[in-house]
Design a protein around this motif. Structure first.
Motif, mmCIF file in Angstrom:
data_model
loop_
_atom_site.group_PDB
_atom_site.id
_atom_site.type_symbol
_atom_site.label_atom_id
_atom_site.label_comp_id
_atom_site.label_asym_id
_atom_site.label_seq_id
_atom_site.Cartn_x
_atom_site.Cartn_y
_atom_site.Cartn_z
ATOM 1 N N ALA A 223 -5.731 9.798 -3.227
ATOM 2 C CA ALA A 223 -4.901 10.846 -2.456
ATOM 3 C C ALA A 223 -4.661 10.184 -1.218
ATOM 4 O O ALA A 223 -5.194 9.377 -0.673
ATOM 5 C CB ALA A 223 -5.826 12.106 -2.191
ATOM 6 N N TYR A 224 -3.271 10.613 -0.799
ATOM 7 C CA TYR A 224 -2.728 10.210 0.285
ATOM 8 C C TYR A 224 -1.990 11.056 1.349
ATOM 9 O O TYR A 224 -1.512 11.925 0.695
ATOM 10 C CB TYR A 224 -1.451 8.987 0.140
ATOM 11 N N TRP A 225 -2.023 10.944 2.545
ATOM 12 C CA TRP A 225 -1.427 11.626 3.669
ATOM 13 C C TRP A 225 -0.267 11.169 4.176
ATOM 14 O O TRP A 225 -0.663 9.948 4.600
ATOM 15 C CB TRP A 225 -2.753 12.259 4.572
ATOM 16 N N GLY B 162 5.218 2.218 -2.517
ATOM 17 C CA GLY B 162 4.002 1.705 -2.927
ATOM 18 C C GLY B 162 3.101 2.500 -3.958
ATOM 19 O O GLY B 162 2.063 2.133 -4.217
ATOM 20 N N MET B 163 3.877 3.326 -4.602
ATOM 21 C CA MET B 163 3.276 4.041 -5.551
ATOM 22 C C MET B 163 4.162 4.410 -6.647
ATOM 23 O O MET B 163 5.535 4.171 -6.623
ATOM 24 C CB MET B 163 2.673 5.376 -5.090
ATOM 25 N N ILE B 164 3.842 4.656 -7.843
ATOM 26 C CA ILE B 164 4.704 5.196 -9.047
ATOM 27 C C ILE B 164 4.684 6.567 -8.930
ATOM 28 O O ILE B 164 4.048 7.554 -9.394
ATOM 29 C CB ILE B 164 4.177 4.797 -10.333
ATOM 30 N N GLN C 44 0.924 -1.147 0.155
ATOM 31 C CA GLN C 44 -0.107 -0.096 -0.079
ATOM 32 C C GLN C 44 0.740 1.165 -0.045
ATOM 33 O O GLN C 44 2.119 1.228 0.295
ATOM 34 C CB GLN C 44 -0.830 0.050 1.283
ATOM 35 N N VAL C 45 0.331 2.459 -0.204
ATOM 36 C CA VAL C 45 1.062 3.490 -0.315
ATOM 37 C C VAL C 45 1.343 4.175 1.062
ATOM 38 O O VAL C 45 0.473 4.191 1.962
ATOM 39 C CB VAL C 45 0.041 4.569 -1.238
ATOM 40 N N GLN C 46 2.603 4.563 1.172
ATOM 41 C CA GLN C 46 3.153 5.128 2.440
ATOM 42 C C GLN C 46 3.715 6.436 2.230
ATOM 43 O O GLN C 46 4.728 6.181 1.169
ATOM 44 C CB GLN C 46 3.835 4.138 3.108
ATOM 45 N N LEU C 47 3.590 7.460 3.085
ATOM 46 C CA LEU C 47 4.292 8.727 3.056
ATOM 47 C C LEU C 47 4.773 8.985 4.348
ATOM 48 O O LEU C 47 3.973 9.073 5.324
ATOM 49 C CB LEU C 47 3.309 9.658 2.527
ATOM 50 N N VAL C 48 6.309 9.002 4.433
ATOM 51 C CA VAL C 48 6.812 9.074 5.710
ATOM 52 C C VAL C 48 7.691 10.397 5.789
ATOM 53 O O VAL C 48 8.601 10.308 5.136
ATOM 54 C CB VAL C 48 7.727 7.850 6.184
ATOM 55 N N GLU C 49 7.149 11.175 6.730
ATOM 56 C CA GLU C 49 8.117 12.649 6.610
ATOM 57 C C GLU C 49 9.142 12.733 7.948
ATOM 58 O O GLU C 49 8.762 11.680 8.841
ATOM 59 C CB GLU C 49 6.927 13.726 7.374
ATOM 60 N N SER C 50 9.978 13.086 7.741
ATOM 61 C CA SER C 50 11.049 13.455 8.689
ATOM 62 C C SER C 50 11.676 14.865 8.493
ATOM 63 O O SER C 50 11.341 15.421 7.478
ATOM 64 C CB SER C 50 12.334 12.323 8.524
#
Length: 117
Positions: A105-107, A26-28, A1-7
């Protein structure tokens, strides 16, 4: 699945700089428009900076000339360079990815930025 990880968030004095990064998986990545939003306590989430798939950028008036959004398609990351930080920049910063043609859309989970003496 799509993951967005901020740092990259943290505490910085007024006038200082921080660089936020968001690692996508998990995304193009190059198919998506990417953006940074922020939400301060008691306020609505607001757009900070956005980059389209074609590389066009736009910024909130409050950060123009101070913040720069960039992407690295080789690393699937979107970055936000923040300079000349002000106390009013204090907020949780969120990474956002969207593919409007498909209604996707993902956050990310957010990273805290605090600007204080």
């Amino acid at each position: 699945q799509v993951q967005l990880v901020e740092s990259g968030g943290g505490l910085v004095q007024p006038g200082g700089s921080l660089r936020l990064s968001c690692a996508a998986s998990g995304m193009i990545f190059e198919f998506y428009a990417m953006a940074w939003y922020r939400q301060a306590p008691g306020k609505e989430r607001e757009l900070v900076a956005r980059m389209t798939r074609g590389g066009s950028t736009n910024y909130a008036d409050s950060v123009k000339g101070r913040f720069t959004i960039s992407t690295d398609n080789t690393k699937n990351t979107v970055n936000l360079q923040m300079n000349s930080l002000k106390p009013e920049d204090t907020a949780v910063y969120y990474c956002y990815a969207n593919l409007p043609d498909y209604g996707l859309a993902y956050w990310g989970q957010g990273t805290q930025v605090t600007v204080s003496p």
